[in-house]
Write a protein that holds these residues in place. Structure first.
Motif, PDB file in Angstrom:
ATOM      1  N   ARG A  67       3.371  -5.923 -15.695  1.00 44.89           N
ATOM      2  CA  ARG A  67       3.780  -6.840 -14.466  1.00 44.89           C
ATOM      3  C   ARG A  67       2.595  -6.818 -13.589  1.00 44.89           C
ATOM      4  NH1 ARG A  67       8.944  -5.082 -11.491  1.00 44.89           N
ATOM      5  NH2 ARG A  67       9.523  -7.246 -11.114  1.00 44.89           N
ATOM      6  N   ASP A  68       2.235  -7.824 -12.769  1.00 42.33           N
ATOM      7  CA  ASP A  68       1.324  -7.687 -11.413  1.00 42.33           C
ATOM      8  C   ASP A  68       1.828  -7.096 -10.505  1.00 42.33           C
ATOM      9  OD1 ASP A  68      -0.421  -9.189 -13.177  1.00 42.33           O
ATOM     10  OD2 ASP A  68       0.300 -11.104 -12.633  1.00 42.33           O
ATOM     11  N   ILE A  69       1.064  -6.041  -9.852  1.00 44.34           N
ATOM     12  CA  ILE A  69       1.668  -5.454  -8.860  1.00 44.34           C
ATOM     13  C   ILE A  69       0.603  -5.424  -7.826  1.00 44.34           C
ATOM     14  CG2 ILE A  69       2.647  -3.194  -8.087  1.00 44.34           C
ATOM     15  CD1 ILE A  69       4.440  -4.243 -10.384  1.00 44.34           C
ATOM     16  N   ALA A  70       0.962  -5.554  -6.580  1.00 43.32           N
ATOM     17  CA  ALA A  70      -0.025  -5.624  -5.464  1.00 43.32           C
ATOM     18  C   ALA A  70       0.434  -4.465  -4.294  1.00 43.32           C
ATOM     19  CB  ALA A  70      -0.203  -7.079  -4.976  1.00 43.32           C
ATOM     20  N   LEU A  71      -0.611  -4.303  -3.487  1.00 40.04           N
ATOM     21  CA  LEU A  71      -0.310  -3.743  -2.188  1.00 40.04           C
ATOM     22  C   LEU A  71      -0.240  -5.076  -1.180  1.00 40.04           C
ATOM     23  CD1 LEU A  71      -2.407  -1.484  -3.511  1.00 40.04           C
ATOM     24  CD2 LEU A  71      -2.143  -0.643  -1.298  1.00 40.04           C
ATOM     25  N   VAL A  72       0.841  -5.097  -0.532  1.00 38.77           N
ATOM     26  CA  VAL A  72       0.916  -5.989   0.303  1.00 38.77           C
ATOM     27  C   VAL A  72       1.211  -5.557   1.931  1.00 38.77           C
ATOM     28  CG1 VAL A  72       2.736  -7.353  -1.177  1.00 38.77           C
ATOM     29  CG2 VAL A  72       3.729  -5.659   0.192  1.00 38.77           C
ATOM     30  N   SER A  73       1.360  -4.202   2.229  1.00 40.28           N
ATOM     31  CA  SER A  73       1.319  -3.991   3.461  1.00 40.28           C
ATOM     32  C   SER A  73       1.126  -2.201   3.483  1.00 40.28           C
ATOM     33  CB  SER A  73       2.422  -3.990   4.087  1.00 40.28           C
ATOM     34  OG  SER A  73       2.822  -3.877   5.492  1.00 40.28           O
ATOM     35  N   PHE A  74       0.463  -2.046   4.582  1.00 43.36           N
ATOM     36  CA  PHE A  74       0.134  -0.394   4.749  1.00 43.36           C
ATOM     37  C   PHE A  74      -0.096  -0.288   6.164  1.00 43.36           C
ATOM     38  CE2 PHE A  74      -3.062  -3.255   2.815  1.00 43.36           C
ATOM     39  CZ  PHE A  74      -3.860  -3.297   3.930  1.00 43.36           C
ATOM     40  N   ALA A  75      -0.008   0.983   6.452  1.00 43.68           N
ATOM     41  CA  ALA A  75      -0.274   1.601   7.846  1.00 43.68           C
ATOM     42  C   ALA A  75      -0.808   3.142   7.698  1.00 43.68           C
ATOM     43  CB  ALA A  75       1.010   1.465   8.563  1.00 43.68           C
ATOM     44  N   GLN A  76      -1.605   3.404   8.804  1.00 43.29           N
ATOM     45  CA  GLN A  76      -2.213   4.746   8.921  1.00 43.29           C
ATOM     46  C   GLN A  76      -1.777   5.452  10.138  1.00 43.29           C
ATOM     47  OE1 GLN A  76      -6.445   5.528   7.767  1.00 43.29           O
ATOM     48  NE2 GLN A  76      -6.164   3.704   6.954  1.00 43.29           N
TER      49      GLN A  76
END
Lengths: 351, 162
Positions: free
Chosen positions: A2-11
């Protein structure tokens, strides 16, 4: 697959010592920001996986209290790795391959400041022959750096040049802890911490946290204009017996890079988790990253190194540059263990 | 034949300086002054005591500070009859979950000044504090709970807190 992506993030911005907030209080706004930025309802997230260490926190089951900050009601499907958050991302990637859930929250967090970090990291060594001698993390890295110098291929100025570039690049990273303009000659005048390593060769001690949202296929495209697709991810491990390894090389990083398919196309940028300057040189050579590859525009672990989040930060820094359209393809790396024992490589692409 | 090595001893000791966190710090400062400071969730309005800085159900930070009474209701309890290492109380004694007036989570405490067999659900109790000059940043400032003399609380008033 399956195609999996990072769609959001924070630090969370990395700091030397967070004296007011505990781990959960540092983490909570970071998770909330990652969820808010992609607009997903937290109750729709299919899987949650975290990376942290009780040895670092000095508290048993500290990862369970972290769930207070995530919101675990109605009950959520959750897992934890006693590893950097990058390995939590790996587990979430595998979990999403099952096909029954489409999104995952991953996070890594830690306060390296609460205990003597150099000694805390000694607890991960072989418990019979090595750990009782208490070799600390910087001394072990210094053995590796010495071996690299003795190979004749690099000098201490090459190490310092890595620090100069990292701190200069970190000037544009609001989450970095160490930044500024330095000259190689100036850095080489400072004293050794553990010869041949000087302060600038070692990552700072950092408190921090990082969170990311993964999503599959169409959901990823709904949640994000330009998802950072995970095209390959692999992790490998070298023996715990430091004497059995060629410390000038990293067989596990090389293999992880090969298995991730990094070489299938051009790598424009690499975010390498090298807590010591000489380790960046070892990693670049092991993974075949030449001068044409932009290395650690974030400043890397040498600018901010919250243990258990530092590797995940490398992945989200790369994802940010793919989401913004700055690059189309790059590689992120995470490491754990003494002298680059364990290595994870993640290849990200834009569409 | 030489003797087999069956065990080795490798002492490990690491010292940590733990930060309780912003919310627990306020609570610990309060309890030193003989005050019980909880926090209210802005979404579900539940009052957490001791506060952890977040609502575990709503996943939002709790900010509003709420002073909670040192009187409350026994929601459930057990009679401890077993001696164990480090025991402070004389057995038998009662360990109870007490929901303090104004709080939504029960806290744990020992109930004394009442015969063990008379402790019951709904019993109204009052905290007995150590002398002000002996108080520290610790829950041990409350020595135990004793009956307040009020009429028992009806079951409906605490059924949600069981």
């Amino acid at each position: 697959m399956r195609d999996i992506a990072l769609v959001s993030f924070a630090q969370a911005p990395s700091v030397r010592r967070e004296q007011i907030h505990n781990e959960v209080e540092i983490l909570m706004p970071v998770v909330a920001e990652a969820v808010r930025r992609c607009g997903i309802d937290r109750r729709d997230i299919g899987f949650t996986c975290s990376g942290s260490s009780d040895y670092l926190a000095g508290l048993p089951f500290s990862f369970v209290t972290a769930l207070d900050g995530v919101g675990a009601w109605p009950p959520i499907e959750e897992s934890h790795v006693e590893m950097d958050g990058a390995w939590a991302l790996y587990e979430a990637f595998v979990r999403l391959q099952h096909g029954d859930v489409d999104s995952a929250l991953v996070f890594g967090f830690g306060k390296s400041s609460v205990g003597p970090l150099r000694e805390v990291l000694s607890l991960q060594l072989d418990p019979y022959y090595v750990a009782p001698l208490w070799p600390d993390s910087i001394s072990l890295a210094a053995l590796q750096a010495r071996a690299l110098l003795d190979s004749g291929e690099y000098g201490e100025a090459d190490f310092a040049a890595v620090a100069v570039r990292s701190r200069r690049d970190a000037k544009s990273n609001p989450n970095a802890q160490l930044s500024g303009d330095f000259a190689v000659a100036e850095l080489l005048e400072s004293d050794y911490i553990a010869s041949p390593l000087r302060r600038h060769d070692c990552a700072p001690i950092s408190d921090g946290a990082c969170a990311a949202i993964l999503a599959s296929g169409d959901l990823a495209r709904q949640l994000c204009e330009r998802p950072a697709w995970i095209r390959g991810i692999d992790h490998r491990i070298d023996t715990i017996n430091i004497g059995d390894r060629n410390l000038c090389d990293s067989a596990s990083a090389k293999l992880a890079s090969e298995k991730s398919g990094a070489a299938a196309d051009k790598i424009e940028m690499a975010e390498l988790c090298a807590p010591f300057t000489h380790q960046e040189l070892i990693l670049r050579r092991a993974m075949g990253l030449g001068d044409e590859v932009r290395i650690n525009p974030s400043g890397g672990a040498l600018a901010a190194n919250p243990v258990m989040a530092s590797g995940l930060i490398r992945i989200v820094e790369l994802a940010a540059r793919i989401q913004s359209g700055e690059i189309d393809r790059g590689l992120a790396h995470a490491t754990q263990g003494p002298c680059l024992q364990q290595n994870l490589v993640c290849v990200l692409e834009g569409e | 034949m030489s003797e087999a090595v069956k065990k080795i001893v490798t002492p490990i000791s690491i010292e940590y300086t733990i930060t309780p966190g912003a919310a627990p710090t306020k609570f610990l400062r309060g309890i030193k002054e003989g005050r019980l400071l909880g926090q209210r969730c802005p979404k579900c309005s539940k009052v957490y005591l001791p506060p952890r800085g977040s609502c575990t159900v709503c996943a939002v930070p709790t900010v509003e500070e709420v002073e909670v009474s040192d009187q409350g209701t026994v929601t459930t309890f057990c009679v401890v009859n077993i001696p164990f290492y480090g025991q402070v109380q004389e057995i038998p004694y009662v360990c109870a979950a007490v929901v303090l007036d104004g709080a939504d989570l029960p806290c744990f405490g020992v109930v004394q000044e009442i015969a063990v067999e008379e402790v019951r659900m709904g019993l109204r109790v009052q905290a007995v504090w150590v002398a002000p000059e002996e108080r520290g940043y610790t829950l041990e400032n409350i020595k135990y709970f004793k009956p307040s003399g009020q009429a028992d609380a009806p079951f409906e008033s605490y059924r949600e807190h069981l």
